[in-house]
Design an enzyme around this catalytic site. Sequence first.
Site, PDB file in Angstrom:
ATOM      1  N   GLU A  95     -73.313  20.939  10.019  1.00  0.00           N
ATOM      2  CA  GLU A  95     -72.196  20.825  11.012  1.00  0.00           C
ATOM      3  C   GLU A  95     -71.184  22.004  11.328  1.00  0.00           C
ATOM      4  O   GLU A  95     -70.462  22.217   9.884  1.00  0.00           O
ATOM      5  CB  GLU A  95     -71.363  19.933  11.552  1.00  0.00           C
ATOM      6  N   CYS A 108     -69.772  16.471  15.951  1.00  0.00           N
ATOM      7  CA  CYS A 108     -68.550  16.243  16.796  1.00  0.00           C
ATOM      8  C   CYS A 108     -68.736  17.975  17.540  1.00  0.00           C
ATOM      9  O   CYS A 108     -69.028  17.671  19.119  1.00  0.00           O
ATOM     10  CB  CYS A 108     -67.352  15.988  17.166  1.00  0.00           C
ATOM     11  N   GLU A 113     -72.356   9.204  17.348  1.00  0.00           N
ATOM     12  CA  GLU A 113     -71.383   8.371  17.124  1.00  0.00           C
ATOM     13  C   GLU A 113     -70.419   8.252  18.766  1.00  0.00           C
ATOM     14  O   GLU A 113     -69.374   8.111  18.650  1.00  0.00           O
ATOM     15  CB  GLU A 113     -69.902   9.923  16.569  1.00  0.00           C
TER      16      GLU A 113
END
Length: 671
Positions: free
Chosen positions: A38, A252, A387
């Site tokens: 990420e 995210c 998530e």
Amino acid sequence: MLAALLAAATAGLSAQKPMTAPKGGKVISDELIGIFFEDISESADGGLYAELLQNGSFEYSPAERDGWGAGTAWRQIRPGHSLGTLQVRMDNPLHANNATYMRLHAERVKEFYDYKGWRGFGLQNDGFNGISVKAGAKYDFSVFLRNIGDAKQVRVSLVKPAQGRGQDDVLLADTVLDVHAASWTKYKAVLTPEEDCPNAVLRILMLSLGDLDIDQVSLMPQDTYKGHGLRKDLAQALADLHPKFMRFPGGCVVHGGGDGFWNTYRWKTTIGPRHQRRQLKNTWGYHQSTALGYYEYFQLCEDLGMEPVPILPCGVSCQGTNGGWGMWPTQAQDVVPMSEMEEWALEAIDLIEWANGDPATSHWAKQRADQGHPAPFNLKYLGIGNEEKISPEFAERFRYIYNKVTKKYPDIVIVGTAGPGSHPSNPDFEAGWKLADELQMPIIDEHYYEPNAYFLSSRQYDSYPRDRKTKVYLGEYAAKDKKLIDALAEGLYLLHVERNGDVVAMTSYAPLFARRDNTNWNPDLIYFDNERPYLTCSYYVQQMFGQSSGQYYYGDCVTIDSPDAAPRWKGLPKEQESGNLQDQSVVLNVKTRRLYVKLVNAGDQTKKATVNLSRFGLKKMATKTTLTGAPDAENNYDAQPIVPQTEQVKAQKKFTLDLQPYSMVMFEYAL
């Protein structure tokens, strides 16, 4: 990978002739250890991607960070008392996705003399906390320029800045470009420094009067990992983990943060020429150039022999980004109207076509071929969502994409999500598994970050049902510190995962990378600066597990005398038994004809282990690897590193071993 959970793997991938597994083994996944990339803590720009200049496209924005703008990481310079002005412009840009550029106007470029040999008006870029260059190495410089009026000369140089009062700058390398074109044109040069410098700067100086437009400035080392634009030492650190897959680009990052769907990471805008890619705000508070985009991710997977596991958004925002974590389960999610979900489903279908399609018949596959990869990437896995709170709105949108993709591509393995905090007491966890059971989903992604007490104590997967079709991908996890005891706790937990390798198919520690002075999250697996990576204790535990993958688990070959019960983690469900501070596993790889015995002691007492490998035909010698030290020791920028010690030992079918306190030991046998 899933096939390995259903039947014994017999097809060999190496020159070794595959063997038949002795009786008593349990079939497990041989893809248990992977990596998760990420772009957090400047892992991409200024990290794994080898670009040495920061904000080379002048696209930084105050929307990304207060005080930022097109001139961030640049400074105006005018040696020899030169004069000029800089102007940020967006009219008639290089590309609509790269709209901002800089206009240089030089009014005076020379006084009566050249100041210390320097003259001109222009710009200086300091890179990411300096530019590290090596003597004799070659660096590819490129820039898009648009001349206005008479032809110009532009000097490009690498410089070691003066180190104190009374000292001069040191010229490391330079070249002069003759600029004639009145339209955007790419200019290239090779710079070869004459000495090492950890904090060099790049200077671009107009030597002629007038106006000049500049955009997409780049400085790349020629020596990148397999020639594919990645920083060699960081990519090699990944290769040394022996990962079987890579999940990307987040995390995210997939949702684009809390700014709305306009800022969602969309894979189609991260392929093609760099100057045509759409750059965007990073969830973690900085800028993503997307120079490390989907093509580069897939290329890295191919270079390291990993299965690519791309994660796509599913039309639902991440509830943790819009205002900060700790907001669920009450914070509302932003959702795409169902009337617009076809676009998001096509995002997944087109990605599969881009990765696997025939360039002769597929629009998206042709784009892959045009970028330099006519052969398919052979994508097998595709993650949908990350998530999210498992709300009814999420379930509806996930189901829509899932059904569309599986109908058109039934062989693609869809990875679902169990929401944040994947423990049985979490309502999102329960809702995520309910959806997985309803859809008969192949695999579901669980995440949790806990103190080392959890990993020492919990044995969560012992109680998972064996009759479920859905397997587990533990996509994000880590103990919440980076000391040796945390790494050993993770090692104990991975022994537990291996024992449950019929239920757990894949795991990946997170986060993977963190830049030294720009760290968003701790701990991380690999820290780095401009000079080198710093490998944590957890890195070496992951490495040993990555090296020792296999298709069969044997639970009855090792006995540890009087193992100590782990202190019970406060959040452990009442019905779950606590684990021990000492444990073991024996894994056989029938493809490579290798047997691995791993033992972990996270306690403060020496324990005796009895090993019986009489069912295996061992060669004469074995490799023993030991990781040990003080429990609170850690590998950091200053401390002497704790690294595994390797030795050759005589292979014995039966032996006893004193397992030292705070240690992990692995034996590798050839069969």
